[in-house]
Every structure is written in C-alpha cells, then in structure tokens.
Enzyme design. Structure first.
Site, mmCIF file in Angstrom:
data_model
loop_
_atom_site.group_PDB
_atom_site.id
_atom_site.type_symbol
_atom_site.label_atom_id
_atom_site.label_comp_id
_atom_site.label_asym_id
_atom_site.label_seq_id
_atom_site.Cartn_x
_atom_site.Cartn_y
_atom_site.Cartn_z
ATOM 1 N N ASP A 34 0.822 -1.212 0.000
ATOM 2 C CA ASP A 34 0.000 0.000 0.000
ATOM 3 C C ASP A 34 0.860 1.269 0.000
ATOM 4 O O ASP A 34 1.821 1.375 0.769
ATOM 5 C CB ASP A 34 -0.898 -0.021 1.251
ATOM 6 C CG ASP A 34 -2.050 0.951 1.135
ATOM 7 O OD1 ASP A 34 -1.833 2.112 0.753
ATOM 8 O OD2 ASP A 34 -3.188 0.535 1.438
ATOM 9 N N THR A 70 -7.167 4.178 -1.111
ATOM 10 C CA THR A 70 -6.852 2.745 -1.018
ATOM 11 C C THR A 70 -7.955 1.805 -1.514
ATOM 12 O O THR A 70 -7.734 1.012 -2.427
ATOM 13 C CB THR A 70 -6.509 2.396 0.446
ATOM 14 O OG1 THR A 70 -5.372 3.160 0.815
ATOM 15 C CG2 THR A 70 -6.220 0.916 0.613
ATOM 16 N N TYR A 154 -9.814 -9.487 7.739
ATOM 17 C CA TYR A 154 -8.832 -8.405 7.838
ATOM 18 C C TYR A 154 -8.466 -8.079 9.281
ATOM 19 O O TYR A 154 -9.341 -7.911 10.140
ATOM 20 C CB TYR A 154 -9.326 -7.123 7.145
ATOM 21 C CG TYR A 154 -8.260 -6.063 7.233
ATOM 22 C CD1 TYR A 154 -7.117 -6.169 6.454
ATOM 23 C CD2 TYR A 154 -8.351 -5.014 8.145
ATOM 24 C CE1 TYR A 154 -6.086 -5.248 6.563
ATOM 25 C CE2 TYR A 154 -7.322 -4.084 8.259
ATOM 26 C CZ TYR A 154 -6.194 -4.215 7.459
ATOM 27 O OH TYR A 154 -5.165 -3.311 7.588
ATOM 28 N N ASP A 189 2.478 2.706 3.150
ATOM 29 C CA ASP A 189 1.437 3.737 3.326
ATOM 30 C C ASP A 189 1.426 4.311 4.751
ATOM 31 O O ASP A 189 1.435 5.535 4.935
ATOM 32 C CB ASP A 189 0.069 3.130 2.996
ATOM 33 C CG ASP A 189 -1.061 4.116 3.146
ATOM 34 O OD1 ASP A 189 -1.197 4.990 2.282
ATOM 35 O OD2 ASP A 189 -1.799 4.027 4.145
ATOM 36 N N HIS A 238 -1.511 3.560 -4.835
ATOM 37 C CA HIS A 238 -1.308 5.010 -4.997
ATOM 38 C C HIS A 238 0.044 5.378 -4.444
ATOM 39 O O HIS A 238 0.723 4.544 -3.820
ATOM 40 C CB HIS A 238 -2.398 5.792 -4.250
ATOM 41 C CG HIS A 238 -2.515 5.380 -2.822
ATOM 42 N ND1 HIS A 238 -1.597 5.752 -1.869
ATOM 43 C CD2 HIS A 238 -3.406 4.571 -2.186
ATOM 44 C CE1 HIS A 238 -1.924 5.210 -0.714
ATOM 45 N NE2 HIS A 238 -3.015 4.470 -0.868
#
Ligand SMILES: [Zn+2]
Length: 454
Positions: A34, A70, A154, A189, A238
């Site tokens: 990420d 995200t 998750y 990230d 990203h």
C-alpha cells in the site's frame, strides 16, 4: 525424404508433450504494498525488488484512478473499472437511499461491493480452480455471495510473515488448485502518512524492510518449487505526497457545520448539503484558492467520477500537498487521494514469471489495464471493463508488440529496402540493354541530356 518425415513426426510429438505441461492452469499471485510511490524505486535502494525486475518486467508509472485512495484503487485493480463504475468511490461513503455508511472499519456489507465482479470471484466460477486471499480489500466480503475459497479476515495486526505463509501454503497444496491469489501489506502507506515522503531517513528504513519482505516472498516461492511456474505481480494502489501545517484549508472558516453532512474530508471532501446546494456551493467556492469546488454534474470528465449515487452533490479537491481540515482535525505529514494526473500519486508495477518478458522496462499503463492482463494470463473471460489489453501486450512473452520508434524504424527500413531493390532492378535492366544494337541512339540521348545537366 523418409528422414524428413521422421524428423517432422518427432518434432510434433515433442511439441505435443511440451503443451501437456501447459495444460495445468497458470497461477498468478497479485501483491500490493500500500502507498508505494513510483519514484521510491529511483530514490531508494531495493536490491531484492531490483533482482525481481531484472528477471521480469517493470512499469515505471501506473496511472491510477481518481480519487487516489486505497479501497477505490484496490477495487479498480481487480475489476478494471473506474470508481464510478465499480461503486467503491471512497474509503468513506454514504448511500442516501439505504442510509448505509461505509468506512475502512465497516466494509463488510456486500451492498457496497456488488456493483462489480472482482477477478477472484470470476476465477472461482471456473471449473477446477479456486482463489485465495491474504487481506486484499474486499476479499473477506461475500461479493455476489462468493468469497475466495481461502481467505483471512482483515486484521492489521497479522504480520506479513503469517500472511505470506498462509498464501503460499494455499498456493502449493489445495484441491482444486489455487490459481489466483492476492497478498496485501499496509506499508509503506502507514509510514508515508506518519513521517511524510520527504523524511528520507525514516522512509529509507521502512522501504528497506519492504525490500526484505520481497526477498522473503521470492525465497519462499523458490523453497516451495513455485518460483519458475508462478506469475507474480507486485504493485500498489497510490503514491504519497508531503503535507504541511502551512498548507491547511479550514472548512469551518467558510461554512457552518450545521449546513452540511461531511461524508469524507481530505484531500477530496464529499459534501452532502443540508441547505440549498447552490447556497452551499457559493460559500465553499470562495473558501480557498488551493481547493477546487465542483458540483457533481461539473466534475471534470477526465476523473471518470460522476455517474454514481455514492458520489455526493459537492466535492472539494485540494491542490497537491494541501489538507482540508475542520477546527478539530489532526494533520498527517503525508497524504494521497489527490488528482490522479499527479506523478506523486502514481504507483509502479513489477512482474515476474512465465507469462512475462525478462528485463523489459515500460513507461506507463493505467491501473485499469491490469485486470484484462490478469484475465488473459489466467485464461478468464473478462467482464466489461475500462482497461485496454493492448497497453500491456509489451509485457507479455506471447504477445507481439511494437513501440512508435520501432514502427518508424520498420517503415524507414522497408522504404530503404524497396528503394535499393528498385535501383538494382533498374541497373540490371540498363546492363542487359547495353550490348543490344542501336547504341548510336543512346549516344544521341546522352548528347541531348548534357545541356540540361549543365
Ligand atoms: Zn492505500
């Protein structure tokens, strides 16, 4: 002649045997780190990742989709759709009809995901195949009543090592075989937000850790005997840009909070007005010169971010590095979500395996192009999507691709060959015509030509 027939026959037999090893369905592992900004690759050292690329392919910039967040971009990778088409239009959403809310901690309702069909569902519907997932956004949700056969719920506290161990176990011993697998990791990230991408020292440390994880991944696949046969894509959703307390846009200075519901804040704010939309728009329009204010119907076409009920009546888009805040908001030193034409928002893509060239570099593709390429590798029929398979052909070993300079070279080469051939034919014709009679006539011609040349 007999020898030729025998050779041909044995050649055919060998090629048939060769094909039988390909009859096993191809395997693909899709990995996302990420917030891996494309130019980290140029600005930091990645010995393991560079080895991976040396034996595979690299796409230096992947143009992702607006908004560069995200959940939306991870869903675009696996569906090939813009956000307005797949329905995950932000990390925080509100549906005005059902009054439902979505956030990164409240994402399990299939309602949000069912506007598209992700590749793991399509793969799962193929006979004798299954999918596996280690925490890729959406993989623990029964989208169209289907989860991957193997998945993890998750939890950010589960280590990369554990995720890797699970996913490689599923890839190596499952029946029916896992042919598509995904692996997700929260870094760089989290550190990019915390330190800002300009904090070289901290980013160097975090990016070295990520490179080591890539080393572990390759090592594990080699140990299990999967490395030569599996296709691995390493990419991201990203990039990241530096923010600053000197670049703040405070909405509380422009509009009273009772006038609207705030669905999402920064750097793209989603505003659901409680007062007249035009009145709210006028107040926000005058707010700050470092923020674009759009009525939903005026959002630029290039964002492909308009035709969905989950996009709110007004959106505010901060300039790069600017943060939209309320009086009470905390500031992050790094952020993303900005205009997807900004290079700082772009991730990269690297890939390795039997489907890919070795040592090939490509400048750019769109994030929505990854989906049709993955479908091709897996032999799946893609759902309608916004990607273009042709954009990724140069990465693939069994596709013919040609770049513009190569095309110009070929045309010039062909013209040179044609000209040379024409000249040769003319010379040959002249030579064969010399020994013939009437040479006096030719001399006369030469005489006529001379004054003209002079
Ligand atoms: Zn992200």
């Amino acid at each position: 002649m007999k020898l030729l027939v025998i050779l041909l026959f044995s050649g055919l037999t060998i090629s048939c045997r060769g094909n039988s090893s390909y009859s096993l369905p191809p395997k693909l592992l899709l990995v996302s780190f990420d917030g891996f900004r494309a130019d980290y690759l140029q600005n930091y050292e990645f010995p393991h990742l560079q080895n991976f690329i040396k034996e595979g392919v690299l796409v230096e910039h992947v143009k992702n989709v607006f908004i560069t967040k995200t959940f939306p971009n991870h869903y675009s990778i696996v569906t090939g759709l813009y956000e307005e088409s797949h329905g995950i239009v932000a990390n925080s959403m509100y549906d005005n009809v059902t009054k439902k809310h979505f956030s990164d901690s409240n994402d399990k309702d299939p309602f949000w995901w069912n506007e598209a069909v992700p590749i793991w569902v399509t793969n799962q519907l193929q006979e004798n195949r299954s999918s596996a997932a280690a925490m890729w956004p959406g993989t623990d949700v029964p989208i169209h009543n289907t989860t991957p056969s193997y998945y993890m719920n998750y939890s950010s506290s589960v280590s990369f090592k554990e995720r890797l161990s699970k996913i490689t176990t599923w890839l190596s011993n499952s029946n029916p075989p896992v042919t598509f697998a995904t692996l997700y990791w929260e870094e760089p990230d989290a550190s990019g937000h915390k330190y800002g991408p300009e904090d070289k020292e901290n980013m160097r440390r975090v990016l070295k850790e990520i490179d080591d994880l890539i080393g572990d991944l390759v090592q594990k696949l080699k140990m299990l005997g999967l490395w030569e046969s599996i296709n691995v894509i390493i990419t991201s959703d990203h990039g990241m840009t530096q923010c600053s307390e000197n670049r703040l846009i405070n909405l509380d200075h422009c509009i009273d909070h009772s006038n609207y519901s705030l669905i999402d804040l920064t750097p793209v704010a989603a505003i659901l007005p409680k007062i007249n939309v035009t009145e709210a728009y006028d107040k926000l329009k005058k707010c700050n010169s470092h923020m674009n204010v759009y009525l939903k119907e005026d959002i630029p076409n290039r964002f492909y971010y308009q035709h969905n009920d989950r996009i709110q009546p007004i959106i505010l888009v901060a300039d790069e590095g600017w943060t939209i805040v309320l009086n009470k908001s905390a500031l992050k030193l790094g952020d993303h979500g900005y205009d997807n034409s900004l290079p700082s928002m772009h991730p990269f893509l690297a890939a390795h395996g039997p489907a890919f060239h070795k040592g090939y570099k490509h400048s750019t593709i769109n994030i929505v192009d990854i989906y049709p390429m993955m479908c091709y590798i897996l032999g799946l029929k893609p759902h309608p999507n916004n990607g273009t398979f042709g954009h990724t052909k140069c990465l693939l070993v069994d596709q013919w691709c040609i770049s513009l300079p190569e095309a110009i070279g070929i045309v010039i080469g062909a013209l040179l060959v044609l000209t040379t051939l024409t000249c040769l034919i003319l010379i040959m014709q002249n030579r064969t015509s010399v020994p013939r009679p009437f040479s006096r006539l030719q001399l006369q011609d030469d005489d006529d030509d001379d004054p003209l040349i002079g």
